[in-house]
Motif scaffolding. Structure first.
Motif, PDB file in Angstrom:
ATOM      1  N   PRO A   3       0.807  -1.235   0.000  1.00 28.48           N
ATOM      2  CA  PRO A   3       0.000   0.000   0.000  1.00 28.48           C
ATOM      3  C   PRO A   3       0.834   1.277   0.000  1.00 28.48           C
ATOM      4  N   GLU A   4       1.925   1.277   0.761  1.00 30.45           N
ATOM      5  CA  GLU A   4       2.751   2.488   0.782  1.00 30.45           C
ATOM      6  C   GLU A   4       3.292   2.803  -0.615  1.00 30.45           C
ATOM      7  N   SER A 222      -9.222   2.085  -2.037  1.00 31.02           N
ATOM      8  CA  SER A 222      -8.607   1.237  -1.004  1.00 31.02           C
ATOM      9  C   SER A 222      -8.214   2.015   0.244  1.00 31.02           C
ATOM     10  N   ALA A 224      -7.970   3.665   3.616  1.00 26.45           N
ATOM     11  CA  ALA A 224      -8.705   3.284   4.825  1.00 26.45           C
ATOM     12  C   ALA A 224      -9.437   4.480   5.425  1.00 26.45           C
ATOM     13  N   PRO A 226     -11.193   5.402   9.075  1.00 24.30           N
ATOM     14  CA  PRO A 226     -11.599   5.033  10.448  1.00 24.30           C
ATOM     15  C   PRO A 226     -13.095   5.250  10.640  1.00 24.30           C
ATOM     16  N   ARG A 280      -0.868  10.180   3.155  1.00 26.67           N
ATOM     17  CA  ARG A 280      -1.493   9.359   4.196  1.00 26.67           C
ATOM     18  C   ARG A 280      -2.233   8.189   3.580  1.00 26.67           C
ATOM     19  N   LEU A 281      -2.352   7.146   4.346  1.00 28.70           N
ATOM     20  CA  LEU A 281      -3.126   5.983   3.900  1.00 28.70           C
ATOM     21  C   LEU A 281      -4.506   5.963   4.558  1.00 28.70           C
ATOM     22  N   HIS A 282      -4.794   6.946   5.324  1.00 31.17           N
ATOM     23  CA  HIS A 282      -6.120   7.025   5.956  1.00 31.17           C
ATOM     24  C   HIS A 282      -6.693   8.424   5.753  1.00 31.17           C
ATOM     25  N   ALA A 284      -8.505  11.784   6.939  1.00 31.37           N
ATOM     26  CA  ALA A 284      -8.562  12.607   8.147  1.00 31.37           C
ATOM     27  C   ALA A 284      -9.719  13.603   8.042  1.00 31.37           C
ATOM     28  N   GLU A 286      -9.663  16.750   8.223  1.00 31.98           N
ATOM     29  CA  GLU A 286      -9.383  17.922   7.383  1.00 31.98           C
ATOM     30  C   GLU A 286      -9.622  17.606   5.911  1.00 31.98           C
TER      31      GLU A 286
ATOM     32  N   PRO B  89      -3.077  14.997  11.679  1.00 32.83           N
ATOM     33  CA  PRO B  89      -4.371  14.804  10.998  1.00 32.83           C
ATOM     34  C   PRO B  89      -4.972  13.440  11.325  1.00 32.83           C
ATOM     35  N   ASP B  90      -5.542  13.323  12.503  1.00 33.36           N
ATOM     36  CA  ASP B  90      -6.263  12.114  12.926  1.00 33.36           C
ATOM     37  C   ASP B  90      -5.397  10.862  12.853  1.00 33.36           C
ATOM     38  N   CYS B  91      -4.128  11.009  13.087  1.00 35.94           N
ATOM     39  CA  CYS B  91      -3.241   9.840  13.011  1.00 35.94           C
ATOM     40  C   CYS B  91      -3.481   8.885  14.183  1.00 35.94           C
ATOM     41  N   LEU B  93      -6.139   8.628  15.910  1.00 39.80           N
ATOM     42  CA  LEU B  93      -7.469   8.042  15.698  1.00 39.80           C
ATOM     43  C   LEU B  93      -7.384   6.863  14.730  1.00 39.80           C
ATOM     44  N   ALA B  94      -6.680   7.093  13.642  1.00 39.43           N
ATOM     45  CA  ALA B  94      -6.536   6.021  12.656  1.00 39.43           C
ATOM     46  C   ALA B  94      -5.779   4.841  13.244  1.00 39.43           C
ATOM     47  N   GLU B  97      -8.173   2.919  15.511  1.00 40.57           N
ATOM     48  CA  GLU B  97      -9.335   2.262  14.910  1.00 40.57           C
ATOM     49  C   GLU B  97      -8.987   1.310  13.781  1.00 40.57           C
ATOM     50  N   LEU B  98      -7.823   1.486  13.187  1.00 41.47           N
ATOM     51  CA  LEU B  98      -7.504   0.659  12.023  1.00 41.47           C
ATOM     52  C   LEU B  98      -6.589  -0.514  12.346  1.00 41.47           C
ATOM     53  N   TRP B 105      -4.732  -2.626   3.526  1.00 39.84           N
ATOM     54  CA  TRP B 105      -4.629  -1.166   3.541  1.00 39.84           C
ATOM     55  C   TRP B 105      -4.880  -0.613   4.942  1.00 39.84           C
ATOM     56  N   GLU B 106      -5.838  -1.212   5.653  1.00 39.58           N
ATOM     57  CA  GLU B 106      -6.124  -0.729   7.001  1.00 39.58           C
ATOM     58  C   GLU B 106      -4.917  -0.902   7.921  1.00 39.58           C
ATOM     59  N   ALA B 108      -1.821  -1.230   7.009  1.00 40.09           N
ATOM     60  CA  ALA B 108      -0.742  -0.332   6.577  1.00 40.09           C
ATOM     61  C   ALA B 108      -1.016   1.101   7.042  1.00 40.09           C
ATOM     62  N   ALA B 109      -2.302   1.492   6.960  1.00 43.64           N
ATOM     63  CA  ALA B 109      -2.656   2.847   7.416  1.00 43.64           C
ATOM     64  C   ALA B 109      -2.433   2.983   8.918  1.00 43.64           C
ATOM     65  N   ARG B 111      -0.286   1.343  10.739  1.00 38.74           N
ATOM     66  CA  ARG B 111       1.163   1.414  10.993  1.00 38.74           C
ATOM     67  C   ARG B 111       1.709   2.807  10.667  1.00 38.74           C
ATOM     68  N   ALA B 113       0.102   5.562  10.530  1.00 42.38           N
ATOM     69  CA  ALA B 113      -0.425   6.581  11.456  1.00 42.38           C
ATOM     70  C   ALA B 113       0.299   6.510  12.791  1.00 42.38           C
TER      71      ALA B 113
END
Lengths: 338, 449
Positions: A3-4, A222, A224, A226, A280-282, A284, A286, B89-91, B93-94, B97-98, B105-106, B108-109, B111, B113
């Motif tokens: 993913p990265e 894909s 993510a 939260p 970012r992979l998630h 936010a 913002e 930015p909600d790191c 939180l991610a 929750e992830l 992907w979750e 990886a996100a 990690r 974050a």
């Protein structure tokens, strides 16, 4: 690729495409980025602006940079749905029986530029509904799929109202983003003058093709999200609804109908693109706030009182965003505290 | 995320919630209630209104701190606080929750974050919240110290925190009053006088001012109850009717006795008296109505006359009991007045409410803490004193009797187990509460010099 690496690849390609488009479009960086965001999120874009700001050039440049089938339709009041979608024509060949053969219209492409879309009648405008939503058209009882990816980039002029037809809500709702093209700044203006009055600029080179776009769209989906962010996206859309408990008083006064669920989908997909662009992979909060205005501004129906008080949807969306940012304890996209 | 970082974020969440939500209302309400009760019960003499206010403030702050501490923030709140503090930015939180989700992907996100805030420390707490936390802790300590010190406040030297003890003159006045009540017994209804006298005698070894007030209140209550019981006795109007009927009957009396009509009227009247509970009159009247000879009728007349006199005596007893109650009230007012430093007869307006009796104008003009008991002593209680010998004699505990009017000194005796010592029975509870109220307002009325 992990993913990265996929995210990094997405970011590089996105910026490469944006840079290529900017070789012909100056001073509209935000618009270019928003258009590309919509494309990689798989949505259609309505560009609104006065004539001469480069809306058509932008789309042409984009089509040139992408190895896609491009079609341009100049919408006029006498344009008919068949002119758009295509029709069955009678073909007579020697020694054979006459037969009907489908002649596809300009909608059968990857990138459709609908220039001045509000000049066509509602009947013709409605011909695009199925194409935009289902990526398919039905002619003479037969449904034909459009080749993926399929995008509609339409333009309209907000000033000239004579001889135009306001797009119906159902049509507007199918646009992922509604972008207001602003006047360029002075420096950009000078650059435009310089580029357009000298030698003809070179056409943008092709960066990647439709297959690549589809894979990039997969990457976007894909990303993510939260659960809390998902709830916040819904909260943001609901904040534009006058009947929502705790909604700002302005919503009750100026909003007749709030944004639809498509608005929430648009916000979230656009937020995913922004998250990738920001490394970012998630998603936010913002990202949600930054995507709210172009995704919701054409999905909110105002009351008569809003028109008399010169209240537009952008200011109401900003109000909703500020209220949400305050509740979430986040900053606004421009960095200002909520 | 390390544990320290998370703890700090949790504390921030708690502070944020506590200082802008309804959690502050609950401890505030509880604090005010607690302070009012605490001030009322434990600290009236020393601080009066300052004490309750002080305790209220302390309780509010301490209660807020307690609620802050007890409130358990959600994981999302903690994560949001970390993101807010570090500007991420909600790191967090991610990451929260992830990380538990199964998608590639979750994970990886999650990690990525986590890496965004790993190794970072939360910036210092804002000064305001830190100060509030410290203040809450400090007030908690002060509150606990205050509560722990309250019982000690009561045992401070009397001169500093408590009103002066009653003087010998005050005790003598109470004793004389008790003696008068004892002597004013009525054979028809002796209990109220006796109960009042015993109430006045139920004083501890070294009676405090409030003990005297409580004793006087008990005596008042006993007399009031007795007077009310007598007033409720039926037949007073019937007696007048009876006297008139008897007069008519005597006029019509012949050798053969009463006329049948007259006898019937007397029988009806006897029935009325009997139904009204005036059996002592009803019985001889019935005999009179049934008499068939002049001699029998004359005997019945005599018996009736005695019964009527006894009833009249009961009425006199009631008025005497009421008068006794007024005198007790006047004594109480006079005692309260005498404890006010600098008071003189000019401000006798309130305390002289019941001063139409012996207590009126009995204040010391010099402002000394003594009671001029002359009027109280000389003005005897008017009761129907029909029994002279064998009176129940007593003395106040701890009072040797020097310099007092001569009174027989004998140990206290209990009568029928009533008012038996310092144990408060259920019937006496209202009196006890009243004594506490009296004590509280007495303390307010007599500020420390």
């Amino acid at each position: 690729m992990n993913p990265e690496e996929q995210a990094e690849d997405f970011r590089k390609k996105f910026h490469a495409l944006a840079d290529e488009v900017r070789t012909t479009i100056t001073g509209q960086d935000v618009i270019v980025e928003d258009v590309l965001t919509a494309i990689f999120a798989g949505g259609h874009v309505l560009l609104e602006g006065v004539p001469g700001l480069g809306k058509t050039v932008l789309v042409r440049s984009l089509a040139a940079a992408l190895d896609l089938r491009f079609q341009r339709i100049q919408f006029t009041p006498d344009l008919m749905p068949a002119d758009l979608l295509g029709t069955n024509i009678l073909v007579e060949e020697a020694g054979k029986h006459p037969r009907f053969e489908f002649s596809p219209g300009p909608v059968f492409c990857n990138l459709l530029l609908g220039d001045e879309i509000n000049r066509a009648t509602p009947k013709t405008q409605s011909a695009l509904l199925e194409a935009m939503q289902e990526s398919a058209v039905t002619i003479a009882g037969k449904t034909r799929r459009l080749e993926a990816p399929f995008f509609v980039l339409a333009t309209q002029n907000p000033l000239e109202m004579e001889g135009t037809y306001v797009l119906p809500e159902a049509q507007l709702d199918r646009f992922f983003f509604k972008l207001r093209v602003p006047y360029p700044r002075r420096e950009a203006f000078e650059e435009i003058l310089k580029r357009t009055t000298g030698e003809a600029p070179a056409a943008p080179r092709k960066v990647f093709d439709g297959h690549e776009i589809s894979s990039m769209q997969q990457i976007v989906r894909s990303v993510a999200v939260p659960q809390t962010i998902l709830s916040r996206a819904a909260e943001l859309v609901m904040a534009t609804h006058p009947e929502t408990p705790g909604a700002d008083a302005q919503m009750g006064r100026y909003v007749r109908y709030g944004a639809s669920p498509r608005g929430g989908q648009a916000i979230l997909l656009a937020a995913k693109v922004r998250a990738l662009l920001n490394g970012r992979l998630h998603v936010a909060s913002e990202d949600l706030l930054a995507s709210a205005t172009p995704a919701l501004r054409h999905r909110i129906l105002l009351t008569f009182e809003a028109h008399t008080d010169s209240i537009d949807t952008d200011s109401l969306i900003l109000t909703a965003c500020r209220a949400c940012a305050e509740r979430w304890g986040t900053r606004m996209p421009d960095g200002t505290p909520a | 995320m390390n544990a320290r970082m998370r703890l700090r974020a949790e504390m921030r969440c708690r502070m944020r919630v506590a200082f802008r939500s309804v959690w502050t209302v609950l401890p505030m309400s509880l604090g005010v209630c607690f302070a009012a009760i605490a001030g009322f019960w434990f600290w009236p003499e020393a601080a009066r209104w300052v004490g309750p206010v002080f305790l209220a403030v302390a309780a509010v702050v301490a209660g807020t701190g307690l609620c802050v501490f007890l409130r358990k923030p959600l994981v999302a709140d903690v994560a949001a606080e970390i993101d807010r503090s570090l500007g991420l930015p909600d790191c967090a939180l991610a990451a929260f929750e992830l990380k538990t989700r199964g998608g590639m992907w979750e994970q990886a996100a999650g990690r990525a974050a986590s890496a965004a805030f790993a190794g970072k420390n939360l910036p210092p707490e804002p000064a305001l919240r830190r100060g509030a936390l410290v203040a809450s802790a400090a007030w908690t300590v002060i509150l606990l110290a205050g509560i722990a010190g309250l019982p000690g406040m009561r045992s401070l030297p009397p001169d500093e925190t408590q009103p002066p003890p009653p003087t010998a003159a005050d005790l003598a006045a109470v004793e004389i009053l008790a003696q008068q009540l004892q002597n004013a017994r009525d054979p028809r209804n002796p209990d109220p006088y006796r109960a009042a006298a015993l109430a006045l005698a139920q004083l501890p070894e070294k009676p405090a001012q409030e003990d005297i007030f409580i004793a006087i209140s008990r005596a008042e209550q006993a007399l009031q109850a007795g007077s009310a019981a007598l007033a409720a006795s039926p037949g007073e109007g019937l007696i007048t009717e009876l006297e008139e009927a008897l007069e008519d009957a005597r006029d019509e009396l012949s050798v053969s006795g009463l006329a049948p009509e007259t006898a019937q009227q007397l029988a009806d009247l006897a029935r009325q008296l009997d139904q009204s509970g005036f059996k002592a009159l009803a019985m001889p009247l019935g005999e009179l109505a049934a008499s068939r000879s002049a001699a029998r009728a004359e005997e019945a007349f005599q018996a009736l006359q005695s019964a009527i006199e006894a009833s009249m005596a009961a009425s006199a007893a009631r008025s005497g009991m009421e008068q006794a109650r007024l005198k007790v009230t006047a004594t109480r007012d006079a005692l309260g007045k005498s404890q006010s430093p600098g008071s003189d007869s000019s401000d006798d307006g309130e305390s002289g409410r019941a001063g139409s009796g012996a207590g009126r104008g009995s204040q010391t003009a010099s402002g000394a803490k003594t009671l001029n008991t002359e009027n109280l002593v000389t003005a005897d209680i008017q009761g129907t004193r029909t029994e002279t010998g064998g009176a129940l004699n007593f003395s106040l505990r701890g009072s040797p009797g020097e310099g007092r009017p001569s009174a027989p000194v004998r140990p206290l005796e209990l009568v029928d187990g009533r008012l038996s010592g310092t144990v408060i029975t259920a019937e006496e509870l209202p009196l006890a509460y009243r004594g506490i109220v009296l004590r509280y307002f007495q303390a307010l009325r007599n500020p420390e010099p």
